[in-house]
Design a protein around this motif. Structure first.
Motif, mmCIF file in Angstrom:
data_model
loop_
_atom_site.group_PDB
_atom_site.id
_atom_site.type_symbol
_atom_site.label_atom_id
_atom_site.label_comp_id
_atom_site.label_asym_id
_atom_site.label_seq_id
_atom_site.Cartn_x
_atom_site.Cartn_y
_atom_site.Cartn_z
ATOM 1 N N ASP A 166 2.798 -4.460 -16.136
ATOM 2 C CA ASP A 166 4.226 -4.736 -16.291
ATOM 3 C C ASP A 166 4.883 -5.227 -15.014
ATOM 4 O O ASP A 166 5.862 -5.969 -15.069
ATOM 5 C CB ASP A 166 4.954 -3.467 -16.759
ATOM 6 C CG ASP A 166 4.469 -2.995 -18.110
ATOM 7 O OD1 ASP A 166 4.378 -3.831 -19.028
ATOM 8 O OD2 ASP A 166 4.155 -1.793 -18.236
ATOM 9 N N MET A 167 4.358 -4.803 -13.876
ATOM 10 C CA MET A 167 5.043 -5.130 -12.617
ATOM 11 C C MET A 167 4.074 -5.153 -11.447
ATOM 12 O O MET A 167 3.169 -4.298 -11.349
ATOM 13 C CB MET A 167 6.144 -4.104 -12.333
ATOM 14 C CG MET A 167 6.723 -4.156 -10.930
ATOM 15 S SD MET A 167 8.251 -3.229 -10.768
ATOM 16 C CE MET A 167 9.386 -4.348 -11.603
ATOM 17 N N LEU A 168 4.273 -6.109 -10.565
ATOM 18 C CA LEU A 168 3.634 -6.105 -9.253
ATOM 19 C C LEU A 168 4.648 -5.493 -8.291
ATOM 20 O O LEU A 168 5.735 -6.043 -8.096
ATOM 21 C CB LEU A 168 3.278 -7.520 -8.803
ATOM 22 C CG LEU A 168 2.466 -8.389 -9.770
ATOM 23 C CD1 LEU A 168 2.161 -9.736 -9.137
ATOM 24 C CD2 LEU A 168 1.183 -7.696 -10.195
ATOM 25 N N PHE A 169 4.299 -4.350 -7.715
ATOM 26 C CA PHE A 169 5.214 -3.664 -6.807
ATOM 27 C C PHE A 169 4.683 -3.768 -5.389
ATOM 28 O O PHE A 169 3.548 -3.373 -5.110
ATOM 29 C CB PHE A 169 5.393 -2.193 -7.192
ATOM 30 C CG PHE A 169 6.452 -1.506 -6.381
ATOM 31 C CD1 PHE A 169 7.771 -1.490 -6.816
ATOM 32 C CD2 PHE A 169 6.142 -0.906 -5.167
ATOM 33 C CE1 PHE A 169 8.759 -0.880 -6.051
ATOM 34 C CE2 PHE A 169 7.118 -0.299 -4.396
ATOM 35 C CZ PHE A 169 8.438 -0.282 -4.841
ATOM 36 N N ILE A 170 5.508 -4.286 -4.498
ATOM 37 C CA ILE A 170 5.088 -4.564 -3.120
ATOM 38 C C ILE A 170 5.375 -3.359 -2.234
ATOM 39 O O ILE A 170 6.518 -2.893 -2.146
ATOM 40 C CB ILE A 170 5.811 -5.805 -2.575
ATOM 41 C CG1 ILE A 170 5.546 -7.006 -3.477
ATOM 42 C CG2 ILE A 170 5.382 -6.100 -1.136
ATOM 43 C CD1 ILE A 170 6.594 -8.099 -3.369
ATOM 44 N N GLY A 171 4.318 -2.875 -1.561
ATOM 45 C CA GLY A 171 4.475 -1.842 -0.544
ATOM 46 C C GLY A 171 4.461 -2.505 0.821
ATOM 47 O O GLY A 171 3.381 -2.792 1.365
ATOM 48 N N PRO A 172 5.617 -2.823 1.402
ATOM 49 C CA PRO A 172 5.653 -3.667 2.601
ATOM 50 C C PRO A 172 5.041 -3.037 3.845
ATOM 51 O O PRO A 172 4.460 -3.747 4.666
ATOM 52 C CB PRO A 172 7.147 -3.952 2.791
ATOM 53 C CG PRO A 172 7.843 -2.838 2.094
ATOM 54 C CD PRO A 172 6.971 -2.460 0.938
ATOM 55 N N ALA A 173 5.158 -1.721 3.999
ATOM 56 C CA ALA A 173 4.622 -1.093 5.213
ATOM 57 C C ALA A 173 3.102 -1.191 5.246
ATOM 58 O O ALA A 173 2.509 -1.615 6.246
ATOM 59 C CB ALA A 173 5.075 0.359 5.296
ATOM 60 N N ASP A 174 2.451 -0.802 4.147
ATOM 61 C CA ASP A 174 0.994 -0.876 4.102
ATOM 62 C C ASP A 174 0.509 -2.321 4.104
ATOM 63 O O ASP A 174 -0.539 -2.631 4.691
ATOM 64 C CB ASP A 174 0.461 -0.159 2.865
ATOM 65 C CG ASP A 174 0.372 1.350 3.067
ATOM 66 O OD1 ASP A 174 0.678 1.810 4.181
ATOM 67 O OD2 ASP A 174 0.002 2.059 2.118
ATOM 68 N N LEU A 175 1.256 -3.196 3.440
ATOM 69 C CA LEU A 175 0.865 -4.609 3.430
ATOM 70 C C LEU A 175 0.911 -5.178 4.840
ATOM 71 O O LEU A 175 -0.018 -5.878 5.277
ATOM 72 C CB LEU A 175 1.765 -5.402 2.490
ATOM 73 C CG LEU A 175 1.434 -6.894 2.333
ATOM 74 C CD1 LEU A 175 -0.004 -7.114 1.886
ATOM 75 C CD2 LEU A 175 2.410 -7.563 1.358
#
Length: 249
Positions: A166-175
């Motif tokens: 349903d969704m791609l959720f971005i984890g900016p810190a880990d990315l």
């Protein structure tokens, strides 16, 4: 309770927060405050399944959907939480298509791999027929897969193409950490926009964590529709710090 999955698919602007305190009262307070949803952070907080049971009960009482986020290479943690009546899951570090498929297998009864019993809360304690339980759960359970690894950026198309995601959720810190980039940075912003582009291509909603709610309008303009901003603990500490500062001044 609001149908969170339908709202996600309609790409409504949705705002929630992480819950790191294992208490149903927190769920109740955030629901009364008017948040669209919350994510119970079992990945970074000491919250067990018995506490999740009470928090899921509170979410139903106040009418605010909650999801769980929990780390683990296997996906056997997912179904027991959905049985409690949670709205869905946010799964960290999903790397590629097969990984995302495994998450969907753990959520959707239609895939024939999730254990089936309408006896828990989600099945109205046996009050729902098996066909109704299967169809209701599959229609409402939210699958959010977290994109937070540099290698996952090369598999965005295959992940976003999966219908049950349903969704791609971005984890900016880990990315940023995986990319060896600064947070924030132009390099990280470019990676976030790559995820947004994949979502647009496959008509998938995109979510993002923001530490500061002031960043929401700008990212919403860029195509992100769901935001997790801070946490219950950061809100409490911020308010308490402000109160302490008022005393000192």
């Amino acid at each position: 309770m609001q149908d969170l999955r339908s709202r996600i698919k309609a790409k409504e602007l949705l705002i929630g927060t992480f819950i790191k305190t294992p208490a149903p009262h927190i769920v109740e307070i955030l629901g009364e405050a008017g948040l669209d949803f919350a994510v119970v952070d079992q990945e970074h907080a000491p919250i067990g399944i018995a506490q999740m049971d009470m928090m899921a009960l509170a979410s139903r009482a106040v009418g605010m959907p909650i999801l769980s986020r929990r780390w683990g290479a296997s996906r056997d943690w997912i179904a027991p939480l959905l049985d409690l009546g949670m709205a869905g899951v946010m799964v960290p570090h999903v790397m590629d298509g097969p990984d995302a498929e495994a998450v969907c297998n753990a959520v959707r009864f239609s895939r024939g791999k999730r254990g089936l019993s309408p006896s828990p809360r989600a099945g109205n304690y046996g009050g729902m027929s098996i066909p109704d339980y299967r169809s209701n759960c599959d229609a409402s359970s939210v699958v959010m897969v977290q994109i937070e690894d540099a290698s996952a950026l090369d598999h965005l198309d295959e992940i976003a193409a999966i219908e049950d995601v349903d969704m791609l959720f971005i984890g900016p810190a880990d990315l940023a950490q995986s990319m060896q980039a600064s947070y924030p940075s132009d390099e990280l912003d470019e990676a976030i926009l790559r995820v947004v582009a994949a979502g647009l291509k496959h008509d998938k909603a995109i979510g993002l964590f923001v530490g500061n709610a002031a960043h929401i309008p700008d990212w919403h303009d860029k195509g992100i529709t769901l935001f997790v901003s801070g946490s219950d603990q950061s809100m409490l500490k911020g308010a308490a710090t402000g109160l302490a500062a008022a005393k000192r001044s």
